[in-house]
Design a protein around this motif. Structure first.
Motif, PDB file in Angstrom:
ATOM      1  N   ASN A 177      33.916 -37.740 131.098  1.00 47.27           N
ATOM      2  CA  ASN A 177      33.269 -39.269 131.153  1.00 47.27           C
ATOM      3  C   ASN A 177      32.954 -39.839 129.872  1.00 47.27           C
ATOM      4  O   ASN A 177      33.221 -40.827 129.513  1.00 47.27           O
ATOM      5  N   ILE A 178      32.176 -38.812 129.021  1.00 50.07           N
ATOM      6  CA  ILE A 178      31.772 -39.395 127.532  1.00 50.07           C
ATOM      7  C   ILE A 178      32.899 -39.416 126.753  1.00 50.07           C
ATOM      8  O   ILE A 178      33.101 -40.437 125.970  1.00 50.07           O
ATOM      9  N   VAL A 179      34.185 -38.567 126.828  1.00 51.01           N
ATOM     10  CA  VAL A 179      35.208 -38.744 126.052  1.00 51.01           C
ATOM     11  C   VAL A 179      35.994 -40.075 126.377  1.00 51.01           C
ATOM     12  O   VAL A 179      36.301 -40.892 125.450  1.00 51.01           O
ATOM     13  N   LYS A 180      36.030 -40.446 127.715  1.00 48.50           N
ATOM     14  CA  LYS A 180      36.543 -41.825 128.073  1.00 48.50           C
ATOM     15  C   LYS A 180      35.705 -42.803 127.870  1.00 48.50           C
ATOM     16  O   LYS A 180      36.281 -43.959 127.188  1.00 48.50           O
ATOM     17  N   ALA A 181      34.318 -42.652 127.587  1.00 50.57           N
ATOM     18  CA  ALA A 181      33.647 -43.881 127.215  1.00 50.57           C
ATOM     19  C   ALA A 181      33.629 -44.261 125.826  1.00 50.57           C
ATOM     20  O   ALA A 181      33.889 -45.347 125.289  1.00 50.57           O
ATOM     21  N   VAL A 182      33.887 -43.185 124.988  1.00 52.81           N
ATOM     22  CA  VAL A 182      34.033 -43.676 123.572  1.00 52.81           C
ATOM     23  C   VAL A 182      35.571 -43.896 123.368  1.00 52.81           C
ATOM     24  O   VAL A 182      35.617 -44.855 122.481  1.00 52.81           O
ATOM     25  N   GLN A 183      36.562 -43.430 124.088  1.00 52.65           N
ATOM     26  CA  GLN A 183      37.819 -44.159 123.957  1.00 52.65           C
ATOM     27  C   GLN A 183      37.911 -45.551 124.452  1.00 52.65           C
ATOM     28  O   GLN A 183      38.575 -46.524 123.953  1.00 52.65           O
ATOM     29  N   LEU A 184      37.063 -46.024 125.442  1.00 54.27           N
ATOM     30  CA  LEU A 184      36.930 -47.359 125.832  1.00 54.27           C
ATOM     31  C   LEU A 184      36.177 -48.206 124.724  1.00 54.27           C
ATOM     32  O   LEU A 184      36.711 -49.420 124.630  1.00 54.27           O
ATOM     33  N   ASN A 185      35.464 -47.731 124.274  1.00 57.45           N
ATOM     34  CA  ASN A 185      34.708 -48.623 122.886  1.00 57.45           C
ATOM     35  C   ASN A 185      35.586 -48.278 121.726  1.00 57.45           C
ATOM     36  O   ASN A 185      35.166 -48.993 120.891  1.00 57.45           O
ATOM     37  N   LYS A 186      36.595 -47.783 122.006  1.00 52.58           N
ATOM     38  CA  LYS A 186      37.456 -47.607 120.627  1.00 52.58           C
ATOM     39  C   LYS A 186      36.633 -46.997 119.281  1.00 52.58           C
ATOM     40  O   LYS A 186      36.929 -47.468 118.246  1.00 52.58           O
ATOM     41  N   TRP A 187      35.724 -45.946 119.380  1.00 48.37           N
ATOM     42  CA  TRP A 187      34.867 -45.607 118.415  1.00 48.37           C
ATOM     43  C   TRP A 187      35.766 -44.093 118.014  1.00 48.37           C
ATOM     44  O   TRP A 187      36.116 -43.506 118.827  1.00 48.37           O
ATOM     45  N   PRO A 188      35.212 -43.968 116.699  1.00 48.56           N
ATOM     46  CA  PRO A 188      35.869 -42.530 116.133  1.00 48.56           C
ATOM     47  C   PRO A 188      34.819 -41.544 116.639  1.00 48.56           C
ATOM     48  O   PRO A 188      33.614 -41.634 116.736  1.00 48.56           O
ATOM     49  N   ARG A 189      35.491 -40.348 117.246  1.00 48.08           N
ATOM     50  CA  ARG A 189      34.721 -39.382 117.923  1.00 48.08           C
ATOM     51  C   ARG A 189      34.686 -37.934 117.087  1.00 48.08           C
ATOM     52  O   ARG A 189      35.827 -37.654 116.697  1.00 48.08           O
ATOM     53  N   ILE A 190      33.557 -37.368 117.179  1.00 47.49           N
ATOM     54  CA  ILE A 190      33.547 -35.892 116.632  1.00 47.49           C
ATOM     55  C   ILE A 190      33.136 -34.801 117.843  1.00 47.49           C
ATOM     56  O   ILE A 190      32.072 -35.290 118.335  1.00 47.49           O
ATOM     57  N   GLN A 191      33.700 -34.070 118.150  1.00 42.66           N
ATOM     58  CA  GLN A 191      33.455 -33.066 119.001  1.00 42.66           C
ATOM     59  C   GLN A 191      31.944 -32.181 118.509  1.00 42.66           C
ATOM     60  O   GLN A 191      32.115 -31.815 117.526  1.00 42.66           O
ATOM     61  N   CYS A 192      31.104 -31.920 119.450  1.00 41.14           N
ATOM     62  CA  CYS A 192      29.821 -31.159 119.281  1.00 41.14           C
ATOM     63  C   CYS A 192      30.425 -29.808 118.848  1.00 41.14           C
ATOM     64  O   CYS A 192      30.743 -28.967 119.885  1.00 41.14           O
ATOM     65  N   PHE A 193      30.147 -29.111 117.698  1.00 39.55           N
ATOM     66  CA  PHE A 193      30.538 -27.852 117.434  1.00 39.55           C
ATOM     67  C   PHE A 193      29.632 -26.777 118.335  1.00 39.55           C
ATOM     68  O   PHE A 193      29.938 -25.941 118.933  1.00 39.55           O
ATOM     69  N   GLY A 194      28.312 -27.477 118.285  1.00 39.60           N
ATOM     70  CA  GLY A 194      27.179 -26.714 119.109  1.00 39.60           C
ATOM     71  C   GLY A 194      27.467 -26.304 120.579  1.00 39.60           C
ATOM     72  O   GLY A 194      27.571 -25.142 121.223  1.00 39.60           O
ATOM     73  N   HIS A 195      28.232 -27.249 121.236  1.00 36.70           N
ATOM     74  CA  HIS A 195      28.768 -27.203 122.637  1.00 36.70           C
ATOM     75  C   HIS A 195      29.801 -26.528 122.872  1.00 36.70           C
ATOM     76  O   HIS A 195      30.030 -25.515 123.671  1.00 36.70           O
ATOM     77  N   ARG A 196      30.764 -26.587 121.883  1.00 32.60           N
ATOM     78  CA  ARG A 196      31.931 -25.601 122.079  1.00 32.60           C
ATOM     79  C   ARG A 196      31.734 -24.298 121.860  1.00 32.60           C
ATOM     80  O   ARG A 196      32.274 -23.235 122.435  1.00 32.60           O
TER      81      ARG A 196
END
Length: 297
Positions: free
Chosen positions: A132-151
């Motif tokens: 859902n958050i990945v889709k939200a960022v895509q909808l806003n057309k914002w550059p995204r960085i994956q959280c390394f801590g989460h991974r």
């Protein structure tokens, strides 16, 4: 950092009277209706003024639930000022809507509008890998960085999917629970700690959303293993919870493997310095040293 209800507790009132009988303790209404709103307004206005000078910034955001299962979204901003990295929590908002990508995208846009931030100045937003958050960022057309801590959290979870580790961790949880729900056992543990010369530490409970809390739980059980064994072995019902030498061996191995990851996570949690550049050299260190055959030093 205590509830406002503290003002009405007899012990706190008596404490202030002992310190200074002339001091008139403000009422609870004063703090809820005047002091805290005024403080909020001043801090918010100060931050808003500071952000008017910011041309480029980054954001981090996450969805989370309180202990009463109320949903919230927190947004944090990161920017440079006089060549220093600054961080500020923009808001933590109650989020009762369905956590769809569309709703999250709209809420993030509202944050920028509320704080009068220009979307063209957004360098990147860091999030977890939730669809859902990945889709939200895509909808806003914002550059995204994956959280390394989460991974890293997910990777450690997968790595610990082993029958021996699962048994040892489950034993730890049961040991902690047996003391959490029994004041008598906590009292006995305190007495035995004194007898054995161990630190007077309480056991720690694991939080499922943080692998680091699992490490802390394991370290505390290992620290108190002698005292725990002595208290648990007295009771027939809890005697099966006494860790075996095999369990201790597994827990020590897990602690040894995870400790460097904990140190790395702590370094990645810094807010006064850039952390993204840490990732590649640390991954190289893991591959060539910590994760190498016969390594682990």
């Amino acid at each position: 950092m205590v509830p406002i209800s503290t003002l009405e507790q007899e012990g706190f009132i008596q404490l202030l009277k002992t310190l200074d009988r002339r001091y008139q303790l403000p009422s609870r209404k004063y703090f809820t209706r005047e002091a805290l709103p005024k403080m909020y307004t001043e801090v918010r206005q100060s931050l808003a003024t500071q952000l008017t000078k910011v041309s480029h910034f980054a954001l981090t955001t996450d969805m989370w639930s309180s202990r009463t299962c109320e949903p919230y979204m927190t947004v944090t901003i990161h920017f440079m000022e006089d060549w220093e990295l600054k961080t500020a929590r923009l808001q933590t908002s109650y989020f009762p809507q369905d956590h769809t990508g569309e709703h999250i995208a709209e809420a993030l846009q509202d944050v920028l509008k509320t704080w009068k931030l220009n979307p063209t100045g957004l360098v990147a937003i860091t999030t977890d890998n939730g669809a859902n958050i990945v889709k939200a960022v895509q909808l806003n057309k914002w550059p995204r960085i994956q959280c390394f801590g989460h991974r890293l959290h997910l990777a450690i979870g997968h790595a610990m999917d082993d029958a021996r580790i699962t048994r040892a961790i489950s034993l730890c949880k049961n040991v902690v629970s047996s003391f959490s729900y029994s004041w008598r056992k906590r009292r006995e543990l305190a007495e035995v700690q004194i007898q054995l010369g161990l630190p007077s530490h309480q056991l720690l409970t694991e939080a499922t959303t943080s692998w680091g809390s699992r490490l802390l739980m394991i370290e505390r059980v290992l620290e108190q293993e002698r005292a725990l064994s002595k208290v648990l072995s007295v009771d027939m019902k809890t005697r099966p919870l006494v860790p075996t030498w095999q369990d201790i061996e597994v827990l020590e191995a897990v602690q040894k493997a995870l400790k460097p990851c904990q140190d790395f996570t702590d370094a990645l949690s810094g807010e006064k310095y850039v952390t993204l550049s840490y990732v590649r050299p640390v991954l190289h260190l893991f591959n060539t040293s910590l994760l190498a055959p016969g390594g682990g030093g």
